[in-house]
Design a protein around this motif. Structure first.
Motif, short mmCIF file in Angstrom:
data_model
loop_
_atom_site.label_atom_id
_atom_site.label_comp_id
_atom_site.label_asym_id
_atom_site.label_seq_id
_atom_site.Cartn_x
_atom_site.Cartn_y
_atom_site.Cartn_z
N GLY A 98 -48.31 -25.59 15.06
CA GLY A 98 -47.19 -25.91 15.94
C GLY A 98 -47.42 -25.46 17.36
O GLY A 98 -47.14 -26.20 18.32
N SER A 99 -47.98 -24.26 17.52
CA SER A 99 -48.25 -23.74 18.86
C SER A 99 -49.27 -24.61 19.60
O SER A 99 -49.09 -24.94 20.78
CB SER A 99 -48.78 -22.31 18.77
N LYS A 100 -50.35 -24.96 18.92
CA LYS A 100 -51.40 -25.74 19.56
C LYS A 100 -50.95 -27.16 19.86
O LYS A 100 -51.31 -27.74 20.88
CB LYS A 100 -52.65 -25.74 18.68
N GLU A 125 -42.22 -26.45 23.04
CA GLU A 125 -43.08 -25.49 22.36
C GLU A 125 -42.33 -24.75 21.26
O GLU A 125 -42.83 -24.61 20.14
CB GLU A 125 -43.65 -24.50 23.37
N TYR A 126 -41.11 -24.29 21.56
CA TYR A 126 -40.34 -23.59 20.54
C TYR A 126 -39.97 -24.51 19.37
O TYR A 126 -39.96 -24.09 18.21
CB TYR A 126 -39.06 -22.99 21.15
N SER A 127 -39.67 -25.76 19.67
CA SER A 127 -39.33 -26.72 18.61
C SER A 127 -40.52 -26.95 17.69
O SER A 127 -40.38 -27.02 16.47
CB SER A 127 -38.88 -28.05 19.23
N ALA A 128 -41.72 -27.08 18.29
CA ALA A 128 -42.92 -27.29 17.50
C ALA A 128 -43.23 -26.07 16.64
O ALA A 128 -43.62 -26.20 15.46
CB ALA A 128 -44.10 -27.60 18.41
N VAL A 195 -37.28 -19.61 11.94
CA VAL A 195 -36.60 -18.61 12.76
C VAL A 195 -37.51 -17.42 13.03
O VAL A 195 -37.55 -16.88 14.14
CB VAL A 195 -35.30 -18.15 12.07
N TRP A 196 -38.24 -17.01 12.01
CA TRP A 196 -39.16 -15.86 12.12
C TRP A 196 -40.19 -16.09 13.23
O TRP A 196 -40.38 -15.24 14.09
CB TRP A 196 -39.85 -15.67 10.76
N PHE A 197 -40.84 -17.25 13.20
CA PHE A 197 -41.89 -17.52 14.17
C PHE A 197 -41.34 -17.73 15.58
O PHE A 197 -41.95 -17.29 16.56
CB PHE A 197 -42.70 -18.74 13.73
N GLU A 201 -42.28 -15.45 18.76
CA GLU A 201 -42.84 -16.05 19.97
C GLU A 201 -41.98 -15.73 21.19
O GLU A 201 -42.49 -15.43 22.27
CB GLU A 201 -42.95 -17.56 19.79
N TYR A 202 -40.65 -15.79 21.02
CA TYR A 202 -39.73 -15.49 22.13
C TYR A 202 -39.89 -14.05 22.60
O TYR A 202 -40.01 -13.79 23.81
CB TYR A 202 -38.29 -15.74 21.68
#
Length: 318
Positions: A98-100, A125-128, A195-197, A201-202
């Motif tokens: 998702g990040s990439k 980015e957050y959605s992915a 939610v965890w990821f 990331e946030y």
């Protein structure tokens, strides 16, 4: 950087996330399994049996150690040590994918950039990342549900690893035997892992920006988050924060799952949830043992992400 994201270009480095996730999973399970054993036994008891968490932790630990020795606190490790690294590898692969994908989707890393639908770079980015986490959580539910059923039979019922494994594997073709609790497992591991990821990331980005601006005199240059090295302090604190937020969302499903898997009868999610609420006199019963869960989850998440970032940095630099 490729201007257009493709599955091949995004997945070319997924093996790094897979290996990093495997190592982080093994580290967290070895560290936190004793707390998990006590928590599982606590979740399986009725509210009237032990109202005080501290008393239960003390007497349950004392009972296990006096009867079976200190190693009994690591009950269920055999099943988990084989599955949790693979579970984390799947989760971290989803997170990394998702990040990439999000990074390759954006041609610019300017915070003000918006796509044709009006989404900002950060929202994309957050959605992915959220989608990758949910997808990874959903997929690994089918791995972890039978494994955790084996674990619960060891920790709560007291079966040996052989007897518990045989009881589950011999009934793997039966939905009510080998897959007991799968619905609750999906509820616990789907959205909460997204939610965890996102929480991780946030918090990670916020800490890096803070350190850059206020500690290192940053130059406000655009940041490619997939290429930013993450220190142990950032990954540990961000992992702890992520665990707290994610379990606020997923803990009720975890309690329900344990009750279903430790029950001698075939019961459903709604029926079990209703029973817990009635026992405790309200919905807060679904958060019974939440403090103990955080005692396990916060260090486990911190170790997990710190190990993941450490192994990832090593592999990327090879």
């Amino acid at each position: 950087m490729d201007e257009n994201p493709t599955l091949d270009s995004v997945s070319s480095k997924v093996w790094i996330d897979f290996i990093s996730g495997w190592g982080s999973g093994a580290a967290s399970i070895l560290l936190c399994q004793p707390i998990d054993t006590i928590l599982t036994r606590y979740q399986a008891t009725k509210v009237s049996s032990f109202a005080n968490t501290k008393n239960f932790v003390f007497y349950s630990s004392k009972d296990l150690v006096s009867q079976y020795g200190v190693k009994s606190l690591w009950r269920g490790t055999s099943a988990m040590i084989g599955a949790v690294p693979l579970q984390n590898a799947l989760l971290m692969s989803g997170y990394g994918f998702g990040s990439k994908w999000a990074s390759k989707y954006n041609k610019s890393f300017e915070p003000s950039t918006h796509d044709s639908k009006g989404w900002s770079q950060e929202q994309i980015e957050y959605s992915a990342i959220f989608f990758g986490g949910c997808l990874g959580g959903f997929i690994q539910s089918f791995l972890m549900s039978p494994v955790e059923l084996i674990k619960v039979k060891q920790q709560v019922v007291g079966k040996s690893v052989y007897d518990a494994t045989m009881a589950v594997t011999s009934g793997i073709s039966s939905y009510s035997i080998g897959w007991r609790g799968i619905e609750a497992t999906i509820l616990r591991d789907g959205i909460p892992h997204g939610v965890w990821f996102v929480s991780y990331e946030y918090c990670k980005r916020s800490m890096i920006i803070f350190k850059d601006e206020f500690c290192d005199g940053g130059d406000n240059a655009p940041i490619n988050w997939n290429e930013v090295p993450v220190g142990a302090d950032v990954s540990i604190l961000s992992g702890a924060f992520a665990a707290t937020v994610a379990w606020l969302v997923g803990y009720p499903a975890d309690v329900i799952k344990t009750r279903i898997q430790s029950s001698q009868q075939n019961v459903g999610v709604i029926e079990t949830a209703r029973s817990i609420v009635q026992e405790s006199g309200g919905p807060l019963g679904l958060y019974r043992g939440f403090g103990l869960k955080l005692v396990r989850a916060i260090p486990a998440s911190a170790v997990c992400f710190a190990t993941y970032e450490c192994i990832k940095n090593i592999l990327v630099g090879m």
